[in-house]
Each structure stands twice: as structure tokens, then as C-alpha cells.
Write a protein that holds these residues in place. Sequence first.
Motif, PDB file in Angstrom:
ATOM      1  N   ILE A 170      -1.836  13.159   5.215  1.00  0.00           N
ATOM      2  CA  ILE A 170      -1.031  13.393   6.451  1.00  0.00           C
ATOM      3  C   ILE A 170      -0.100  14.794   6.092  1.00  0.00           C
ATOM      4  O   ILE A 170       0.237  15.413   7.162  1.00  0.00           O
ATOM      5  N   SER A 171       0.600  14.901   4.895  1.00  0.00           N
ATOM      6  CA  SER A 171       1.400  15.966   4.800  1.00  0.00           C
ATOM      7  C   SER A 171       0.722  17.335   5.169  1.00  0.00           C
ATOM      8  O   SER A 171       1.322  18.265   5.273  1.00  0.00           O
ATOM      9  N   ALA A 194      -4.399   7.902  12.735  1.00  0.00           N
ATOM     10  CA  ALA A 194      -4.415   8.859  14.108  1.00  0.00           C
ATOM     11  C   ALA A 194      -2.805   8.588  14.600  1.00  0.00           C
ATOM     12  O   ALA A 194      -2.252   9.946  14.759  1.00  0.00           O
ATOM     13  N   LEU A 195      -2.332   7.494  14.693  1.00  0.00           N
ATOM     14  CA  LEU A 195      -0.773   7.618  15.275  1.00  0.00           C
ATOM     15  C   LEU A 195      -0.060   8.422  14.207  1.00  0.00           C
ATOM     16  O   LEU A 195       1.022   8.970  14.633  1.00  0.00           O
ATOM     17  N   GLU A 196      -0.072   7.958  13.038  1.00  0.00           N
ATOM     18  CA  GLU A 196       0.688   8.758  11.962  1.00  0.00           C
ATOM     19  C   GLU A 196       0.550  10.217  12.161  1.00  0.00           C
ATOM     20  O   GLU A 196       1.696  11.028  12.097  1.00  0.00           O
ATOM     21  N   SER A 197      -0.544  10.792  12.244  1.00  0.00           N
ATOM     22  CA  SER A 197      -0.788  12.143  12.418  1.00  0.00           C
ATOM     23  C   SER A 197      -0.156  12.620  13.592  1.00  0.00           C
ATOM     24  O   SER A 197       0.504  13.727  13.669  1.00  0.00           O
ATOM     25  N   LEU A 198      -0.341  11.805  14.697  1.00  0.00           N
ATOM     26  CA  LEU A 198       0.181  12.512  15.884  1.00  0.00           C
ATOM     27  C   LEU A 198       1.629  12.422  15.931  1.00  0.00           C
ATOM     28  O   LEU A 198       2.425  13.520  16.416  1.00  0.00           O
ATOM     29  N   LEU A 199       2.180  11.475  15.500  1.00  0.00           N
ATOM     30  CA  LEU A 199       3.828  11.353  15.197  1.00  0.00           C
ATOM     31  C   LEU A 199       4.302  12.572  14.508  1.00  0.00           C
ATOM     32  O   LEU A 199       5.501  13.149  14.522  1.00  0.00           O
ATOM     33  N   GLU A 222      -1.023   8.649  24.672  1.00  0.00           N
ATOM     34  CA  GLU A 222      -0.018   8.871  25.836  1.00  0.00           C
ATOM     35  C   GLU A 222       1.162   8.288  25.709  1.00  0.00           C
ATOM     36  O   GLU A 222       2.102   8.823  26.117  1.00  0.00           O
ATOM     37  N   LEU A 223       1.125   7.045  25.098  1.00  0.00           N
ATOM     38  CA  LEU A 223       2.696   6.372  24.764  1.00  0.00           C
ATOM     39  C   LEU A 223       3.382   7.124  23.894  1.00  0.00           C
ATOM     40  O   LEU A 223       4.691   7.264  24.019  1.00  0.00           O
ATOM     41  N   GLN A 224       2.711   7.308  22.815  1.00  0.00           N
ATOM     42  CA  GLN A 224       3.599   8.321  21.858  1.00  0.00           C
ATOM     43  C   GLN A 224       3.995   9.588  22.265  1.00  0.00           C
ATOM     44  O   GLN A 224       5.186  10.163  22.089  1.00  0.00           O
ATOM     45  N   LYS A 225       3.209  10.237  23.044  1.00  0.00           N
ATOM     46  CA  LYS A 225       3.369  11.472  23.640  1.00  0.00           C
ATOM     47  C   LYS A 225       4.630  11.489  24.504  1.00  0.00           C
ATOM     48  O   LYS A 225       5.446  12.335  24.500  1.00  0.00           O
ATOM     49  N   ALA A 226       4.764  10.196  25.073  1.00  0.00           N
ATOM     50  CA  ALA A 226       5.979  10.031  26.202  1.00  0.00           C
ATOM     51  C   ALA A 226       7.201   9.161  25.473  1.00  0.00           C
ATOM     52  O   ALA A 226       8.297   8.903  26.332  1.00  0.00           O
ATOM     53  N   GLY A 227       6.989   9.337  24.332  1.00  0.00           N
ATOM     54  CA  GLY A 227       8.222   8.591  23.382  1.00  0.00           C
ATOM     55  C   GLY A 227       8.291   7.300  23.251  1.00  0.00           C
ATOM     56  O   GLY A 227       9.382   6.598  22.757  1.00  0.00           O
ATOM     57  N   ARG A 228       7.313   6.526  23.889  1.00  0.00           N
ATOM     58  CA  ARG A 228       7.266   5.101  23.909  1.00  0.00           C
ATOM     59  C   ARG A 228       6.763   4.739  22.586  1.00  0.00           C
ATOM     60  O   ARG A 228       5.502   4.086  22.725  1.00  0.00           O
ATOM     61  N   ILE A 229       7.226   4.956  21.625  1.00  0.00           N
ATOM     62  CA  ILE A 229       6.766   4.769  20.065  1.00  0.00           C
ATOM     63  C   ILE A 229       6.393   3.120  19.936  1.00  0.00           C
ATOM     64  O   ILE A 229       5.343   2.942  19.420  1.00  0.00           O
ATOM     65  N   LYS A 230       7.167   2.456  20.248  1.00  0.00           N
ATOM     66  CA  LYS A 230       7.160   0.825  19.653  1.00  0.00           C
ATOM     67  C   LYS A 230       5.747   0.526  20.518  1.00  0.00           C
ATOM     68  O   LYS A 230       5.139  -0.312  19.708  1.00  0.00           O
ATOM     69  N   GLU A 231       5.484   0.662  21.848  1.00  0.00           N
ATOM     70  CA  GLU A 231       4.498   0.276  22.420  1.00  0.00           C
ATOM     71  C   GLU A 231       3.231   0.747  21.972  1.00  0.00           C
ATOM     72  O   GLU A 231       2.007   0.081  21.635  1.00  0.00           O
ATOM     73  N   ALA A 232       3.156   2.105  21.344  1.00  0.00           N
ATOM     74  CA  ALA A 232       2.097   2.702  20.590  1.00  0.00           C
ATOM     75  C   ALA A 232       1.707   1.889  19.574  1.00  0.00           C
ATOM     76  O   ALA A 232       0.820   1.864  19.229  1.00  0.00           O
ATOM     77  N   ILE A 233       2.786   1.725  18.579  1.00  0.00           N
ATOM     78  CA  ILE A 233       2.403   1.088  17.430  1.00  0.00           C
ATOM     79  C   ILE A 233       1.955  -0.185  17.673  1.00  0.00           C
ATOM     80  O   ILE A 233       1.212  -0.871  16.845  1.00  0.00           O
ATOM     81  N   ASP A 234       2.510  -1.121  18.492  1.00  0.00           N
ATOM     82  CA  ASP A 234       1.903  -2.492  18.864  1.00  0.00           C
ATOM     83  C   ASP A 234       0.400  -2.369  19.100  1.00  0.00           C
ATOM     84  O   ASP A 234      -0.370  -3.203  18.466  1.00  0.00           O
TER      85      ASP A 234
END
Length: 306
Positions: A170-171, A194-199, A222-234
Motif C-alpha cells: 500500500i505504501s 482496494a478501499l485502502e488503496s483508494l483512501l 463512489e461513497l469513498q470519493k464522496a467522503g462517505r467513508i463509513k458507508e464504504a467501509i461497511d
Amino acid sequence: MTIDWKGVMPAVTTKFTKEDTLDLEMFEVNIKAQLDAGVHGIILGGTLGEASTLSNEEKSILVTTTVEIIKNKVPVIINIAEQSTKGAIKAANKAKQDGAHGLMMLPPMRYKAGEKETITYFKEVAKSTDLPIMVYNNPVDYKIEVTLDMFEELLEFDNIEAVKESTRDISNITRIKNRFGDRLKILCGVDTLALESLLMGADGWVAGLVDAFPAETVAIYELQKAGRIKEAIDIYRWFLPLLELDINPKLVQNIKLAEVATGIGTENVRPPRLPLEGEERKQVLKIIKDSLKTRPNLPNYKKLAH
């Protein structure tokens, strides 16, 4: 078409009939499901596409068919995995003729090319085409790493635009960003990162389980892009047991079984691959079945403001 290297780009599976010919009807069903979910590009002929078993003619048919289905809604990208520079240049030229909008490129196959050989290989292909190129950097599976110093040389070519980052580190995303800024777009190539990489700043996701679960995959992006991180993580936590089917030697069979479960594929594979059987099959089916029971309700991710 210029390619904005971002978002979810499925590495689609190749659909076969029981007679081992291309199943273009089921292929279209799947491509349309991807488009309906809001994917940002389609990648043909990767590992999941069983590229090593496809003839040049079949690859050509897949490109022209996809271009026809997609009608310029999103870019169509074909993977180049060749053993010779000459073969790679020929494949790039054919891709352009067939209407592909871009290339994903592995280093030379079979022969473990050295640093200079690998750089020269990519440069010669870049020189021969005006199609945009995403370098597929997967040293875990393909044993050749394209290092940042090598990218420094490759980026002299304007059409080398992106990297499919599959080093499992990831680094590396931060290193690439620190060194090249936005000059080199980054797409994560490992479903379980994937999500870790996007973040951490990756621009997109070349995805595998998207082949069976397109809406959930695009929703996470789309959720992580919009800053709705918790929903993306769920959603991602629900998805992880399925995503782990991608980091497995039988990833093609696993994902095709998942496509059957969601009604957008068959499990026909091309020999020497064979469908899963016995205990192995039971375990994969259990993961898929358990996940379908708890499949999340998705928010209206297509209308999110970024």
C-alpha cells in the motif's frame, strides 16, 4: 477517446459455451450489467479473461463486440501479454484497428526480462502506438517489478499514463504520488486492498469480483470519493470474503461461480482450467451463498456529489 484513468474498471471474464467457443450472448449480458452499475471502463483479456488461452482472432472479436455494445459510453481497454516485442507491437496495432481506446500492458511473458529489457519493451510499444497505456505492475504473479526508477524513464512517453498497482504494498501508492504527482494515474489491481488503496490516493480500481457484483463495487468507489467513508467501509467489510476469492490460483473459476449466483455468467472455463469440484467447490459456494444472504442495501450511489 481520451481515457480518464479513474473509477472502477472491471477485468471482465471471457464467456465460453459448453462447446468451448466464445459465448457472446452471455458476454453481452455481463457487459450491460457492468454499464448499468456505472463502471468507468472495461478491461478485456487480463488474467480473469483467460487471455493466455485465447487466440488472436478471439481477442479481436472480444474487442469489436465490446466496442459495439458500449457505444463510447466508457473506454474499452485490452490487455497485452506477449512474449516478444514484435508480438506486443502487432497486438497494439490490432487493438487500435479493432476500436480499443487503450492498452493495459504486462512486461514480457515467460522470459524474465532485466530492467533495461523491460524498459525497452514498454518504450518500443509506446513508440509504435498513440493509444494510452496502463502498465500492469504485478511482480508477485509475473516476477518482474517495474520500479519507480523505471517509471521515471517510461514517463518520457506521454502515452504511458497509468499503472495497475499490484505489488501488494500500500505504501507504494504514496511513493508514486510523492514522486510523480498526477502524472502517473494509479489503479489498484488487488481486490482485497482496494478501499485502502483508494483512501491512500489511488485513482481507481481494476476489479475482479465486480464481474459478479458490479453495483456493490461501484458503490464502494463512489461513497469513498464522496467522503462517505463509513458507508464504504461497511459494504467493503461485507464484501471481503468474496474479494478474497480473487487472490487465489483458481480466481477465474471462483469468480465465474459467483457470476452464476448473480445471474450474469456461466461457469464454463477453457481447459486446461476445469470447473471447481468437491470440497473446494463447496467452500466457494458457501462463501457466495452466505454473502448473498447478507447482501447490503445500497444507497443511491450514482447521484453522489464529489
